[in-house]
Design an enzyme around this catalytic site. Structure first.
Site, short mmCIF file in Angstrom:
data_model
loop_
_atom_site.label_atom_id
_atom_site.label_comp_id
_atom_site.label_asym_id
_atom_site.label_seq_id
_atom_site.Cartn_x
_atom_site.Cartn_y
_atom_site.Cartn_z
CG ASP A 93 -13.06 40.15 -74.20
OD1 ASP A 93 -14.21 40.01 -74.66
OD2 ASP A 93 -12.84 40.50 -73.02
CB SER A 94 -16.24 41.69 -77.87
OG SER A 94 -16.50 41.96 -76.51
N GLY A 95 -13.75 43.64 -76.86
CA GLY A 95 -13.46 45.05 -76.65
C GLY A 95 -14.44 45.70 -75.70
N GLY A 96 -15.61 45.10 -75.53
CA GLY A 96 -16.61 45.66 -74.62
C GLY A 96 -16.03 45.89 -73.24
CG PHE A 97 -13.92 43.50 -69.48
CD1 PHE A 97 -14.73 43.69 -68.38
CD2 PHE A 97 -12.56 43.28 -69.27
CE1 PHE A 97 -14.21 43.67 -67.09
CE2 PHE A 97 -12.03 43.26 -67.99
CZ PHE A 97 -12.85 43.45 -66.91
CG ASP A 147 -19.74 41.74 -72.99
OD1 ASP A 147 -18.82 42.26 -73.66
OD2 ASP A 147 -19.55 41.18 -71.90
CD GLN A 191 -21.94 40.88 -68.76
OE1 GLN A 191 -21.96 41.10 -67.55
NE2 GLN A 191 -20.79 40.78 -69.45
N GLY A 218 -19.04 39.63 -66.40
CA GLY A 218 -19.53 40.42 -65.28
C GLY A 218 -19.21 39.88 -63.90
CG ASP A 268 -9.50 35.50 -69.86
OD1 ASP A 268 -10.72 35.35 -69.73
OD2 ASP A 268 -8.94 36.60 -69.74
CB CYS A 306 7.55 24.00 -60.33
SG CYS A 306 7.25 24.75 -61.94
CB CYS A 308 8.67 25.78 -65.04
SG CYS A 308 9.39 27.03 -63.97
CB CYS A 311 11.25 25.50 -60.70
SG CYS A 311 10.02 26.70 -60.16
CG HIS A 337 7.06 29.57 -61.49
ND1 HIS A 337 7.23 28.25 -61.19
CD2 HIS A 337 6.13 30.04 -60.61
CE1 HIS A 337 6.46 27.92 -60.18
NE2 HIS A 337 5.78 28.99 -59.79
N1 PRF Z 1 -17.10 40.82 -70.81
C1 PRF Z 1 -16.11 40.73 -71.74
N2 PRF Z 1 -14.84 40.45 -71.40
C2 PRF Z 1 -14.55 40.26 -70.09
C3 PRF Z 1 -15.53 40.35 -69.09
C4 PRF Z 1 -16.89 40.63 -69.45
O1 PRF Z 1 -17.82 40.72 -68.63
C5 PRF Z 1 -14.87 40.11 -67.87
C6 PRF Z 1 -15.47 40.11 -66.51
N3 PRF Z 1 -14.63 39.54 -65.54
C7 PRF Z 1 -13.52 39.90 -68.19
N4 PRF Z 1 -13.35 39.99 -69.52
N5 PRF Z 1 -16.40 40.92 -73.02
ZN ZN Z 2 8.47 26.70 -61.89
#
Ligand code: PRF
Ligand code: ZN
Length: 372
Positions: A93-97, A147, A191, A218, A268, A306, A308, A311, A337
């Site tokens: 992920d870019s770090g924005g969030f 973002d 977004q 978002g 994720d 399960c 795993c 379990c 698990h």
């Molecule tokens: N932007 C980025 N990562 C994210 C989100 C987002 O809007 C969200 C929103 N649930 C989770 N991770 N860059």
């Molecule tokens: Zn399990």
């Protein structure tokens, strides 16, 4: 031979898709759930554990790895795959969030975002270009554009201005790493908050930029399930059919099935791993809170359905004891698990789409996870 970015849809069931995405570290069979490994580790598990449970791709965070140990340090060790000894694909992920969710103090301008380190309070600045440079150093297979994740309850005017800036940032990210300049893929992020017309506008602007995939950002930012599904149902089917679609940071088993039903390919969320550490376990019969007294002398497995390691080898009574004693093994067995459960659900999802039985599968999970 497939090239990174190739995306083949093999089967559909309604809007749901069964596809393969090629990356520099191999193919990903979708729909897929990506375990979160914020610090270059999925908390309490080894790469061997993750391979055993068939994790195909994990997620890393630009924000955390930039602050510690530093993306240049990781680059000098040959990138995140080598550093963490994870041989399969990685998405960063870019770090924005993270800047927006972990920080009250931040300064947002057209140029980028200024923030303070959650570790030592030092000042830092992410421009769109910087976010890509860091992800280049980490060497992830899929990079995300920088973002602004608009908070829940922002008004239409703010959300509109924000999405326009997110588009300009997305364009700068792509220009900084033009398609084909390496084998890392780049995804744009839609977004537009909880306004359908703004969501469509964001998507229209982003699809003019040549990304290898598109994400929905978002969502899951404090809204009700109904509000989230309303936007999800509206925007996911409008996203390019020939490219992977990724719903960021979502969610519960039912949220994921709802996403798949709307045509989303990748997910994720920290939910399975974080919940595991506080004793909330996902099973075929619904959620189990392992700390409850009723399990003190329960000699049955956590989930009899399960397969795993947890379990197959331990009782609820023992898992409860480990939890109460705050033993390290509690985190490990519970995380194992929960992630196995999520990944196994996705395996069932892929098979069901191939067989045209996705709706039946979804209804089974809905029955087990109906709000009580
Ligand atoms: N932007 C980025 N990562 C994210 C989100 C987002 O809007 C969200 C929103 N649930 C989770 N991770 N860059
Ligand atoms: Zn399990």
């Amino acid at each position: 031979m497939s090239t990174p970015g190739d995306f083949k849809v093999h089967a559909t069931d309604g809007e749901a898709r069964r596809a393969t995405l090629s990356t520099a570290h191999g193919e990903i069979q979708t729909p897929i759930f990506m375990p979160v490994g914020t610090q270059g580790t999925v908390k309490s598990l080894t790469p061997l554990d993750l391979e055993e449970m068939d994790a195909q791709i994990i997620l890393g965070n630009t924000y955390h790895l930039y602050l510690r140990p530093g993306d240049d340090l990781v680059a000098r060790r040959g990138g995140l795959h080598k550093f963490a000894n994870w041989k399969r694909p990685i998405l960063t992920d870019s770090g924005g969030f993270q800047v927006f969710s972990l920080q009250e103090i931040r300064k947002l301008t057209e140029e980028g975002v200024e923030f303070r380190s959650y570790i030592d309070g030092s000042k830092h600045f992410f421009s769109p270009e910087k976010a890509i440079d860091i992800q280049k150093n980490l060497g992830s297979d899929i990079m995300m554009v920088l973002d602004e994740c608009v908070g829940y309850g922002e008004d239409k005017d703010y959300t509109n201005k924000s999405l326009e800036m997110t588009t300009r940032w997305a364009k700068r990210c792509r220009e900084h790493y033009p398609k084909g300049s390496g084998d890392q893929l780049m995804f744009g992020i839609v977004q537009g908050g909880f306004f359908k017309d703004l969501r469509e506008k964001s998507l229209e602007q982003l699809r003019k930029i040549d990304f290898e995939g598109f994400a929905i950002g978002g969502l899951s930012v404090g809204e009700s399930t109904e509000e989230m599904y309303d936007i999800l149902h509206h925007i996911a089917p409008l996203m390019p059919k020939e490219k992977p679609r990724y719903l960021m940071g979502v969610g519960t088993p039912l949220d994921i099935l709802e996403g798949v039903a709307s045509g989303v390919d990748m997910f994720d969320c920290v939910l399975p791993s974080r919940n595991a550490r506080n004793g909330t376990l996902f099973t075929s019969q619904g959620k189990v809170n392992i700390k409850r007294a009723e399990y003190a002398e329960d000699d049955s497995p956590l989930d009899p359905e399960c397969g795993c390691y947890t379990c197959r080898n331990f009782t609820k009574a023992y898992l409860r004891h480990l939890y109460q004693a705050k033993e390290l093994l509690s985190y490990r067995l519970n995380t194992y698990h929960n992630l196995y459960f999520y990944l196994d659900m996705m395996k069932q999802v892929r098979a069901a789409i191939e067989n045209g039985t996705f709706q039946e599968l979804k209804q089974r999970y809905e029955a087990a996870y109906a709000p009580k």
